[in-house]
Scaffold this active site. Structure first.
Site, PDB file in Angstrom:
ATOM      1  N   ARG A  82       0.845  -1.197   0.000  1.00  0.00           N
ATOM      2  CA  ARG A  82       0.000   0.000   0.000  1.00  0.00           C
ATOM      3  C   ARG A  82       0.882   1.249   0.000  1.00  0.00           C
ATOM      4  O   ARG A  82       0.576   2.240  -0.667  1.00  0.00           O
ATOM      5  CB  ARG A  82      -0.927  -0.008   1.223  1.00  0.00           C
ATOM      6  N   PHE A 120     -11.889  -4.393  -5.700  1.00  0.00           N
ATOM      7  CA  PHE A 120     -11.915  -5.281  -4.524  1.00  0.00           C
ATOM      8  C   PHE A 120     -11.316  -4.507  -3.343  1.00  0.00           C
ATOM      9  O   PHE A 120     -10.391  -4.968  -2.679  1.00  0.00           O
ATOM     10  CB  PHE A 120     -11.129  -6.574  -4.765  1.00  0.00           C
ATOM     11  N   ASP A 166     -16.286  -2.602  -4.344  1.00  0.00           N
ATOM     12  CA  ASP A 166     -16.327  -3.904  -3.672  1.00  0.00           C
ATOM     13  C   ASP A 166     -17.753  -4.447  -3.714  1.00  0.00           C
ATOM     14  O   ASP A 166     -18.716  -3.677  -3.720  1.00  0.00           O
ATOM     15  CB  ASP A 166     -15.869  -3.777  -2.212  1.00  0.00           C
ATOM     16  N   ASP A 226      -6.859  -5.993  -6.285  1.00  0.00           N
ATOM     17  CA  ASP A 226      -6.506  -6.759  -5.075  1.00  0.00           C
ATOM     18  C   ASP A 226      -7.618  -7.768  -4.778  1.00  0.00           C
ATOM     19  O   ASP A 226      -8.319  -7.649  -3.773  1.00  0.00           O
ATOM     20  CB  ASP A 226      -6.309  -5.785  -3.897  1.00  0.00           C
ATOM     21  N   CYS A 278      -3.397 -13.398  -3.761  1.00  0.00           N
ATOM     22  CA  CYS A 278      -3.105 -13.818  -2.381  1.00  0.00           C
ATOM     23  C   CYS A 278      -3.348 -15.318  -2.200  1.00  0.00           C
ATOM     24  O   CYS A 278      -3.486 -15.801  -1.087  1.00  0.00           O
ATOM     25  CB  CYS A 278      -3.937 -13.013  -1.384  1.00  0.00           C
TER      26      CYS A 278
END
Length: 400
Positions: free
Chosen positions: A214, A230, A252, A301, A341
């Site tokens: 970030r 996201f 989101d 993300d 991730c």
């Protein structure tokens, strides 16, 4: 200590011999002695050679998780205290500890346990029966060790509500450990303030693993038009805003996430420049493209599209689609930040997928930076599953 001995079959224990921590059910020849699941047992190789002490659970495919590899270091209260102290001392050297992950399971040689610190609150996630039994001792030690550094913990909340607990024969559980407290916790990271909802937020309430990533996007966002997909509780969007972006749109699919993101924007006095929309990113990106929208910076993300090896093929499609759509929305010379991730989306596969997306979008990529997760989520080379986050920043250029 329990005197049960688990003996491996000849030629088995490959993970263990490569410094891993797991013994699988099909690697075991005999279990001699009486025990209850969750007890600490001794593991021997087929020829009686000592391999380590670990906790057993015959309900799990991972039957034993090793805690100690030295015969002279059985798992005692003192042993656990030293493990916890080592974990905290490591964090103090590598990261801003105002909010950080203090214990990261196997990578801190405390298998199955995660502890995140948000300011003066701890959030704990326990994923294995044996560590569940040791949890009170570990948390007591951690609170005492933090107190030595002048940090008074005002509350502990348990978020052991992951589905993976069922594979251990454990119920999913969430609730206070000790006295109840206000579960909305204010933290600050990279100059951005957040309200972390440790009770109802995703996982432990906030994704600390992206802290440095970030920070990395801040230097790209001054006076820029930014799209954050996201966005969860708005973290990348707010980093763009605090860095002086002219406008930021965070998207989101979770209404709760968007509400929390809006609250975080107000907390940072950014609500005039950083706005949020509740939408399915896969639907929104094509419609933005149709409207002729372009952004200086696009951030992707997404959640882990795959949590198993079997589902990886579909995940690749998802990552390829999202990167293709994202790339089409970046102005010539603008930037794409993109990550995965999922541990099963390995670095080579992720890079290949991005390459295919760029080809499909007729864009050329210049790699600016590559990062993994922040160092409070250390990657233990003997534990593949501890390496999961891949984060790229690219400059996106039209084909020349």
């Amino acid at each position: 200590m329990n005197h049960t001995v688990v003996t491996l079959k000849k030629g088995e224990g490959r993970t263990l011999k490569a410094s891993g921590a797991w013994v699988y059910d099909n690697e075991i020849d005999t279990i001699l002695g009486s025990f209850e699941n969750g007890d600490i047992v001794t593991v021997h190789d087929f020829d009686g050679y000592f391999m380590g002490y670990g906790f057993i659970n015959t309900n799990s495919k991972i039957t034993v998780r090793i805690m100690s590899r030295h015969k002279e270091h059985p798992v005692t209260e003192e042993f656990l205290r030293e493990r916890v102290r080592a974990a905290w001392e490591y964090r103090k050297q590598v990261i801003d500890t105002s909010s950080c992950r203090i214990i990261f399971g196997e990578a801190d040689w405390l298998p199955g346990l995660v502890v995140d610190k948000f300011s003066d609150v701890l959030v704990v996630e326990s994923l294995a029966l044996g560590i569940d039994k040791l949890k009170p001792l570990i948390l007591d030690s951690l609170v005492e060790i933090l107190k030595e550094d002048g940090i008074a913990i005002r509350g502990i909340y348990e978020r052991s509500d992951a589905k993976v607990r069922e594979q251990e024969g454990l119920p999913r559980y969430k609730g206070f450990i000790g006295e109840p407290f206000d579960t909305k916790v204010e933290i600050e990271e990279n100059g951005v303030k957040y309200i972390v909802d440790v009770q109802d937020g995703q996982k432990t309430g906030f994704f600390l693993d992206q802290k440095n990533n970030r920070a990395a996007i801040q230097k790209l966002c001054k006076d820029k038009k930014v799209l954050d997909c996201f966005t969860h509780t708005g973290s990348f969007a707010l980093n763009a805003g605090i860095a002086g972006a002219s406008s930021v749109l965070g998207v989101d699919a979770s209404e709760l996430g968007v509400r929390q993101a809006q609250e975080n924007a107000r907390l940072n006095h950014l609500e005039d420049r950083v706005t949020f929309q509740c939408a399915d990113v896969f639907d929104l990106l094509p419609s933005l493209e149709e409207q002729g929208e372009k952004f200086d910076v696009v951030i992707l993300d997404p959640p882990a599209f795959t949590k198993s090896r079997q589902a990886t093929k579909n995940a690749v499609k998802g990552y390829r689609e999202i990167n293709l759509r994202g790339l089409k929305l970046v102005k010539d010379g603008g930037f794409l930040a993109t990550c995965s991730c999922s541990h099963f989306m390995d670095p080579e596969l992720f890079a290949k997928t991005i390459r295919e997306a760029a080809r499909g979008a007729h864009k050329r990529l210049r790699q600016v930076e590559f990062h993994t997760q922040a160092p409070d989520h250390p990657i233990l080379w003997a534990a593949e599953e501890s390496y999961y986050l891949k984060f790229y920043i690219f400059q996106v250029c039209e084909e020349r």
